[in-house]
Design an enzyme around this catalytic site. Sequence first.
Site, PDB file in Angstrom:
ATOM      1  N   HIS A  22       0.842  -1.217   0.000  1.00  0.00           N
ATOM      2  CA  HIS A  22       0.000   0.000   0.000  1.00  0.00           C
ATOM      3  C   HIS A  22       0.867   1.254   0.000  1.00  0.00           C
ATOM      4  CE1 HIS A  22      -3.190  -2.773   1.767  1.00  0.00           C
ATOM      5  NE2 HIS A  22      -3.772  -2.253   0.728  1.00  0.00           N
ATOM      6  N   ARG A  48      -6.522   6.089   1.230  1.00  0.00           N
ATOM      7  CA  ARG A  48      -6.235   5.318   2.453  1.00  0.00           C
ATOM      8  C   ARG A  48      -4.901   5.750   3.060  1.00  0.00           C
ATOM      9  NH1 ARG A  48      -7.783  -0.909   1.052  1.00  0.00           N
ATOM     10  NH2 ARG A  48      -6.530  -0.560  -0.837  1.00  0.00           N
ATOM     11  N   ASP A 291      -2.935 -14.063   5.736  1.00  0.00           N
ATOM     12  CA  ASP A 291      -1.735 -13.606   5.030  1.00  0.00           C
ATOM     13  C   ASP A 291      -0.549 -14.253   5.745  1.00  0.00           C
ATOM     14  OD1 ASP A 291      -0.608 -10.793   3.350  1.00  0.00           O
ATOM     15  OD2 ASP A 291       0.715 -11.999   4.599  1.00  0.00           O
ATOM     16  N   HIS A 318      -4.225 -14.496   1.585  1.00  0.00           N
ATOM     17  CA  HIS A 318      -4.155 -13.130   1.058  1.00  0.00           C
ATOM     18  C   HIS A 318      -2.828 -12.990   0.319  1.00  0.00           C
ATOM     19  CE1 HIS A 318      -2.715  -8.909   1.655  1.00  0.00           C
ATOM     20  NE2 HIS A 318      -3.843  -8.723   1.001  1.00  0.00           N
ATOM     21  N   GLU A 338      -4.207 -15.767  -4.719  1.00  0.00           N
ATOM     22  CA  GLU A 338      -4.454 -14.364  -5.079  1.00  0.00           C
ATOM     23  C   GLU A 338      -3.210 -13.745  -5.679  1.00  0.00           C
ATOM     24  OE1 GLU A 338      -5.382 -11.689  -1.844  1.00  0.00           O
ATOM     25  OE2 GLU A 338      -5.781 -10.037  -3.209  1.00  0.00           O
TER      26      GLU A 338
END
Length: 394
Positions: A22, A48, A291, A318, A338
């Site tokens: 992120h 975010r 995760d 994750h 993923e």
Amino acid sequence: MTMPTIKHVRAFTVRGGGADYHDQQGYHWIDDHIATPMARYPEYRQSRQSFGINVLGTLVVEIEASDGTVGFAVTTAGEIGAYIVEKHLARFLEGRPVTEIEKIWDQMYFSTQYYGRKGVVLNTISGVDLALWDLLGKIRDEPVHAMIGGPVRDELTFYATGARPDLAKGLGFVGGKLPLHHGPAEGVEGLKKNLEEIAEMRSRVGDDFWLMLDCWMSLDLDYATRLAKGAGEFGLKWIEEALSPDDYWGYAALRKAVPAGMLVTTGEHEATRWGFRMLLEMGCCDIIQPDVGWCGGLTELIKISALADAHGALVVPHGSSVYSYHFVVTRTNSPFAEFLMMAPEADKVVPMFTPLLLDEPVPVNGRIRTSALDKPGFGVRLNPDCTLVRPYAR
Ligand SMILES: C[C@H](O)[C@H](O)[C@@H](O)[C@@H](O)C(=O)O
Ligand SMILES: [Mg+2]
């Protein structure tokens, strides 16, 4: 073969992508008006990063053995994680045989239980655990998957997470997971926009392509129920992390309320076998999504996975790059994985932890061959162009 001992543990931080994916600069779909629990405050709704989703940054844990071999792993923990490694956890590793992974995990967890149990402390423990597995694989000259039971399939199949499931379909992925953009604070208008977005994406990808929605803990039970029922007509495969990770009761109710055929998934912000036991025994979800860099590492994920298997739940970790691939390929109850689309426009495949890892395999036509995971350890190297800082050098 006399196994070497652990000589030194080092913890570094690095900014700009990597495990803390992120932490992006400039425009990126992953920071574009995505619904979160903070979206109830308009000032924190557009980005975010505005409320600090990227404050931690990446933690790099390096473990050097007495024979000179170095194992490493990366996770989301930054300077806090570096502090915990150097000031607290290192004492349980240095001087120990490299094979004592289980005992080291037990001591890391129970020595930090008074201030840890979940969150950044478990992210940090995960990073150390993954680095231990990387080190052991390098010493044994084996890929990690070979040390935990070996592959059950010849290739990994991926769905893609990102703003463009329509482009992901063209890239060969089996499905696309959209981030939810509007939360309850944006009212009926926001709900309408969410449903229009799903309808539009369904019209672009056709009926057979998996379409999922990631709500990143942003909803309440009533809104999640209305969203799920509205999205039912567009064949939403699953609604992900709709509620607070602590709202086990809400998830159990949501799972009973969603349209038949729609799955409820969660778990990326859950940790340890005890946390996942709660999710499973309370009937919170159909798929758990730990995760491996956050739930306690590979040593803990193996325990979590066995628990899920006994409950008939799938384990689809994750997105955590090679750290989850070596796990998923060895589990029959992890049929797919993923892949986070980390290109800013979600329009092309780039390594998930870019730019931090060299030799990081990426899906080709939505697949990674098991043979691409055959290097020792997790099979990746640190990018020497990334500046590492060791804030608590000893
Ligand atoms: C896309 C989601 O909003 C998150 O950014 C993502 O990290 C996570 O929830 C996921 O499932 O990939
Ligand atoms: Mg998610």
